[in-house]
Design a protein around this motif. Structure first.
Motif, PDB file in Angstrom:
ATOM      1  N   VAL A  51       0.863  -1.157   0.111  1.00 16.28           N
ATOM      2  CA  VAL A  51       0.012  -0.087   0.171  1.00 16.28           C
ATOM      3  C   VAL A  51       0.957   1.178   0.018  1.00 16.28           C
ATOM      4  N   LEU A  52       1.992   1.248   0.821  1.00 14.02           N
ATOM      5  CA  LEU A  52       2.805   2.495   0.895  1.00 14.02           C
ATOM      6  C   LEU A  52       3.680   2.614  -0.321  1.00 14.02           C
ATOM      7  N   ASN A  53       3.910   1.510  -1.015  1.00 16.95           N
ATOM      8  CA  ASN A  53       4.619   1.707  -2.228  1.00 16.95           C
ATOM      9  C   ASN A  53       4.015   2.611  -3.475  1.00 16.95           C
ATOM     10  N   VAL A  54       2.418   2.645  -3.204  1.00 17.03           N
ATOM     11  CA  VAL A  54       1.811   3.403  -4.198  1.00 17.03           C
ATOM     12  C   VAL A  54       2.247   4.968  -4.132  1.00 17.03           C
ATOM     13  N   PRO A  55       2.114   5.574  -2.986  1.00 23.95           N
ATOM     14  CA  PRO A  55       2.586   7.127  -3.102  1.00 23.95           C
ATOM     15  C   PRO A  55       4.278   7.127  -2.956  1.00 23.95           C
ATOM     16  N   MET A  56       4.772   6.109  -2.719  1.00 22.66           N
ATOM     17  CA  MET A  56       6.224   6.262  -2.635  1.00 22.66           C
ATOM     18  C   MET A  56       6.749   6.169  -4.125  1.00 22.66           C
ATOM     19  N   LYS A  57       6.152   5.498  -5.004  1.00 28.70           N
ATOM     20  CA  LYS A  57       6.818   5.570  -6.398  1.00 28.70           C
ATOM     21  C   LYS A  57       6.342   7.117  -6.755  1.00 28.70           C
ATOM     22  N   MET A  58       5.296   7.647  -6.685  1.00 33.65           N
ATOM     23  CA  MET A  58       5.046   9.139  -6.915  1.00 33.65           C
ATOM     24  C   MET A  58       6.393   9.834  -6.494  1.00 33.65           C
ATOM     25  N   PHE A  59       6.702   9.733  -5.366  1.00 34.13           N
ATOM     26  CA  PHE A  59       7.790  10.847  -4.941  1.00 34.13           C
ATOM     27  C   PHE A  59       9.095  10.089  -5.597  1.00 34.13           C
ATOM     28  N   GLU A  60       9.213   9.029  -5.733  1.00 32.80           N
ATOM     29  CA  GLU A  60      10.593   8.582  -6.450  1.00 32.80           C
ATOM     30  C   GLU A  60      10.589   9.276  -7.672  1.00 32.80           C
ATOM     31  N   THR A  79      15.301   6.290  -2.764  1.00 30.21           N
ATOM     32  CA  THR A  79      14.439   5.441  -2.077  1.00 30.21           C
ATOM     33  C   THR A  79      14.221   5.731  -0.699  1.00 30.21           C
ATOM     34  N   SER A  80      15.155   6.230  -0.088  1.00 34.66           N
ATOM     35  CA  SER A  80      15.125   6.462   1.327  1.00 34.66           C
ATOM     36  C   SER A  80      14.312   7.922   1.467  1.00 34.66           C
ATOM     37  N   LEU A  81      14.575   8.768   0.597  1.00 29.81           N
ATOM     38  CA  LEU A  81      13.913  10.102   0.744  1.00 29.81           C
ATOM     39  C   LEU A  81      12.399   9.738   0.266  1.00 29.81           C
ATOM     40  N   SER A  82      12.295   9.123  -0.596  1.00 31.11           N
ATOM     41  CA  SER A  82      10.808   8.927  -0.974  1.00 31.11           C
ATOM     42  C   SER A  82       9.865   8.175   0.082  1.00 31.11           C
ATOM     43  N   LEU A  83      10.803   7.262   0.932  1.00 30.91           N
ATOM     44  CA  LEU A  83       9.931   6.519   1.977  1.00 30.91           C
ATOM     45  C   LEU A  83       9.683   7.514   3.116  1.00 30.91           C
ATOM     46  N   PHE A  84      10.616   8.501   3.321  1.00 23.77           N
ATOM     47  CA  PHE A  84      10.595   9.108   4.685  1.00 23.77           C
ATOM     48  C   PHE A  84       9.446  10.555   4.239  1.00 23.77           C
ATOM     49  N   ALA A  85       9.231  11.055   2.737  1.00 27.50           N
ATOM     50  CA  ALA A  85       8.343  11.817   2.540  1.00 27.50           C
ATOM     51  C   ALA A  85       6.977  11.092   2.331  1.00 27.50           C
ATOM     52  N   THR A  86       6.818   9.828   2.003  1.00 28.28           N
ATOM     53  CA  THR A  86       5.505   9.278   2.305  1.00 28.28           C
ATOM     54  C   THR A  86       4.995   9.207   3.743  1.00 28.28           C
ATOM     55  N   TYR A 190      11.616  -2.000   6.087  1.00 30.62           N
ATOM     56  CA  TYR A 190      12.681  -2.832   5.423  1.00 30.62           C
ATOM     57  C   TYR A 190      12.553  -3.331   4.093  1.00 30.62           C
ATOM     58  N   VAL A 191      11.409  -3.785   3.584  1.00 29.93           N
ATOM     59  CA  VAL A 191      10.768  -4.253   2.516  1.00 29.93           C
ATOM     60  C   VAL A 191      11.030  -2.896   1.507  1.00 29.93           C
ATOM     61  N   LEU A 192      10.374  -1.842   1.984  1.00 30.94           N
ATOM     62  CA  LEU A 192      10.351  -0.867   1.030  1.00 30.94           C
ATOM     63  C   LEU A 192      11.924  -0.210   0.684  1.00 30.94           C
TER      64      LEU A 192
END
Length: 375
Positions: A51-60, A79-86, A190-192
Motif C-alpha cells: 500500500v505504501l509503495n503506491v505514494p512512494m513511487k510517486m515521490f520516486e 528510495t530513502s527520501l521517498s519513503l521518508f516523504a511518504t 525494510y521491504v520498501l
C-alpha cells in the motif's frame, strides 16, 4: 512410457496426500492457523509495504526528475527520501484529520444524541398510540450514559484489531495486535528500503528454477497485478478525498447539519463501489431528518447533485479507465465480491477482475492470431 509412469505416480501420490489431509482435516486447520499466526507480522508488513509503495513511487518519480534537472542532487538517496516523504505525508494527513474533523465528528455525534433524546418522548407516544408496548424501550434509553459511552469507545479503540486476531487464531489481546502491527510496520519499512534488491533476488530464483517462458509469464502477471492495484488504490484515494471535500463544502454552503460527519462517512464509503454512495446518502439524510425533515430532503438533493458532478467530471479523469474494466464487469465484480467477502470483497474484487480480464483478453487474442481469425 516413462512419462506416463511419472504421471501415474504423481497422480497416486496426490490422491494419497489429499486423502490423508481430509482424514485429519481438523489437525490440518490447526496447523494452518498456527502458521498464519506465526507469519501474521510478515503478512501485515507485506500488505503495508504494498500500500505504501503506491505514494512512494510517486515521490520516486518526482525525485528522479529533480536529479535529472539539477545535477548537484545526483547523490541524494531517492528510495530513502521517498519513503521518508511518504511517511511524513501520512503523519501530516492524520494530523489534519484529527485537528479539523475529529472535534466536528464528536460534536456531530453528541448533537445526534441530544436530538434523539429530545424527540424520544414524541416517538414513544406515537408508538403507544398505535398499541405498542414501549416500557422496555424507555428502560433502555434511560440507562444510556453518552459521556460514559464516549469514554468506553475512546478507551477501546486499540481493541478493534482483535477481530483480525480471532480470524487467524492469533492473540486476542490489544497488546498482541499492537505488537503485530508494529512489527509489520517495521518489516514494511525494510521491504520498501530494499525493494530493488528483493525484486532482483525473486527474479533470480524464478528464472533459475523455471523455464524462461514460465518465468516470463510469472513476471508479467506480477507486474500487471502491481500496476493494476497501484492505479486502483491511488485513484480511489484521490477520489475519496475529493468527494469528501465536495460534500463538506456543499453541506456547509447550504447550512446542512453534520457536514463533518457525512463528509468523512462519504470518503470512507466511497471505496465501496456503487453501494457506498447510496449508503452514505441514506445515512446522512436519516440523521438530518431527525433535526429538520425539509433539510433531510434538501440533503438528498444536494448529495445527488454533488455525486452527479463528481461521477461525470471528476471520477472519469481521476479513476476512469484506471483498471480498464467496462461498467458491466465492474458492477458484476463488486456484487460477486460483496456476496463472497462483504465490503472488503467489493473493494478488492475490481482490481482482481481487471487482472483476470487482461489475462483472458491476451490469451484470446493469441488463440485468434494462431487461428488467423480477425474479429
Amino acid at each position: 512410457m516413462e512419462k506416463e509412469t511419472k504421471k501415474s505416480l504423481l497422480l497416486i501420490t496426490f490422491g494419497v496426500v489429499l486423502f490423508a489431509l481430509l482424514m485429519h482435516f481438523s489437525e490440518v486447520i490447526k496447523i494452518l492457523q498456527r502458521g498464519v499466526s506465526l507469519t501474521l507480522p510478515i503478512m501485515v508488513g507485506l500488505i503495508l509495504a504494498f500500500v505504501l509503495n503506491v505514494p512512494m513511487k510517486m515521490f520516486e518519480r518526482l525525485f528522479a526528475k529533480l536529479k535529472k534537472k539539477y545535477p548537484q542532487l545526483k547523490k541524494i538517496p531517492v528510495t530513502s527520501l521517498s519513503l521518508f516523504a511518504t511517511l511524513a505525508c501520512i503523519v501530516l494527513l492524520i494530523g489534519i484529520v484529527y485537528t479539523m474533523f475529529v472535534p466536528g465528528l464528536v460534536a456531530s455525534v453528541r448533537s445526534i444524541y441530544n436530538v434523539f433524546m429530545e424527540n424520544m418522548p414524541k416517538w414513544l407516544s406515537w408508538l403507544r398510540s398505535n398499541g405498542m408496548d414501549t416500557a422496555w424501550i424507555s428502560r433502555e434509553v434511560t440507562s444510556w450514559d453518552f459521556n460514559k459511552l464516549l469514554t468506553q469507545i475512546t478507551g477501546n479503540v486499540g481493541n478493534v484489531g482483535n477481530a483480525l486476531g480471532k480470524v487467524v487464531d492469533a492473540t486476542t489481546s490489544a497488546f498482541g495486535v499492537a505488537m503485530n502491527v508494529m512489527m509489520g510496520f517495521i518489516i514494511a519499512i525494510y521491504v520498501l528500503l530494499s525493494k530493488v534488491s528483493l525484486t532482483r533476488q525473486c527474479k533470480k530464483m524464478i528464472y533459475a528454477h523455471l523455464s524462461k517462458n514460465h518465468a516470463d509469464k510469472i513476471c508479467y502477471i506480477s507486474s500487471l497485478v502491481n500496476e493494476t492495484y497501484s492505479k486502483f488504490f491511488s485513484g480511489q484515494c484521490i477520489e475519496a478525498v475529493i468527494l469528501g471535500l465536495l460534500i463538506f463544502i456543499a453541506f456547509t454552503v447550504f447550512r446542512l447539519p453534520y457536514a463533518n460527519l457525512i463528509a468523512v462517512l462519504t470518503a470512507i464509503l466511497s471505496f465501496i463501489p456503487y453501494i457506498g454512495a447510496f449508503a452514505s446518502c441514506f445515512i446522512g439524510a436519516l440523521l438530518i431528518v431527525m433535526v429538520d425533515p425539509w433539510k433531510g430532503l434538501l440533503s438528498i438533493v444536494v448529495y445527488q447533485v454533488v455525486q452527479f458532478i463528481e461521477n461525470q467530471f471528476i471520477y472519469p479523469r481521476v479513476v476512469g479507465g484506471s483498471v480498464g474494466l467496462a461498467p458491466l464487469w465492474t458492477l458484476s465484480a463488486a456484487l460477486i465480491g460483496g456476496n463472497l467477502f462483504g465490503a472488503i470483497g467489493m473493494i478488492f474484487a475490481i482490481p482482481v477482475t481487471a487482472v483476470l480480464y487482461v489475462l483472458l483478453k491476451d490469451d484470446a487474442n493469441r488463440r485468434l492470431q494462431r487461428k488467423k481469425i480477425d474479429i
